[in-house]
Design a protein around this motif. Structure first.
Motif, short mmCIF file in Angstrom:
data_model
loop_
_atom_site.label_atom_id
_atom_site.label_comp_id
_atom_site.label_asym_id
_atom_site.label_seq_id
_atom_site.Cartn_x
_atom_site.Cartn_y
_atom_site.Cartn_z
N TRP A 1 -6.59 -4.84 -2.89
CA TRP A 1 -7.63 -5.66 -2.27
C TRP A 1 -7.46 -7.14 -2.56
O TRP A 1 -8.11 -7.97 -1.93
N SER B 1 0.83 -1.21 0.00
CA SER B 1 0.00 0.00 0.00
C SER B 1 0.86 1.26 0.00
O SER B 1 0.57 2.21 -0.73
N HIS C 1 -5.66 -8.06 0.77
CA HIS C 1 -6.23 -7.69 2.07
C HIS C 1 -7.16 -8.79 2.57
O HIS C 1 -8.27 -8.95 2.08
#
Length: 112
Positions: free
Chosen positions: A78, A40, A81
């Motif tokens: 994502w 990130s 995650h």
């Protein structure tokens, strides 16, 4: 003959020992959650760098076309995650797509 046999037996074992000691990537050291956080940060820094290069007139404003790769970056983030192992494996495909699209759009924007 015995010396040659011992030589060919010892080399792979020694290579495995050194690989176990020295093959520690940053992602392995940080762990799964730390590696996702690092991803990130790297993605955020790439886009902030591009925006600051445009803001300081180092690259032309048309380089902002690379912002079109932002949905791929979000999808890439994502993928990792709280994901299952198969989603993480498919995340590598998204990483390649993002790298390719961001790079091409940035170069295309600079060349205009």
């Amino acid at each position: 003959m015995l010396a040659a046999t011992l030589f060919f037996y010892a080399i792979p074992r020694r290579a495995d020992m050194f690989a176990a000691i020295f093959r520690r990537t940053l992602a392995i050291v940080l762990g799964r959650a730390g590696a996702v956080h690092l991803l990130s940060v790297i993605l955020t820094l790439a886009y902030l760098s591009m925006i600051s290069l445009i803001a300081f007139h180092i690259v032309p404003w048309t380089a902002g076309a690379a912002l079109l790769a932002l949905p791929l970056a979000i999808r890439l983030r994502w993928c990792f995650h709280g994901a299952e192992r198969m989603d993480e494996i498919s995340g590598m495909k998204w990483a390649a797509w993002h790298h390719w699209v961001f790079g091409l759009l940035f170069v295309f924007g600079i060349s205009l």
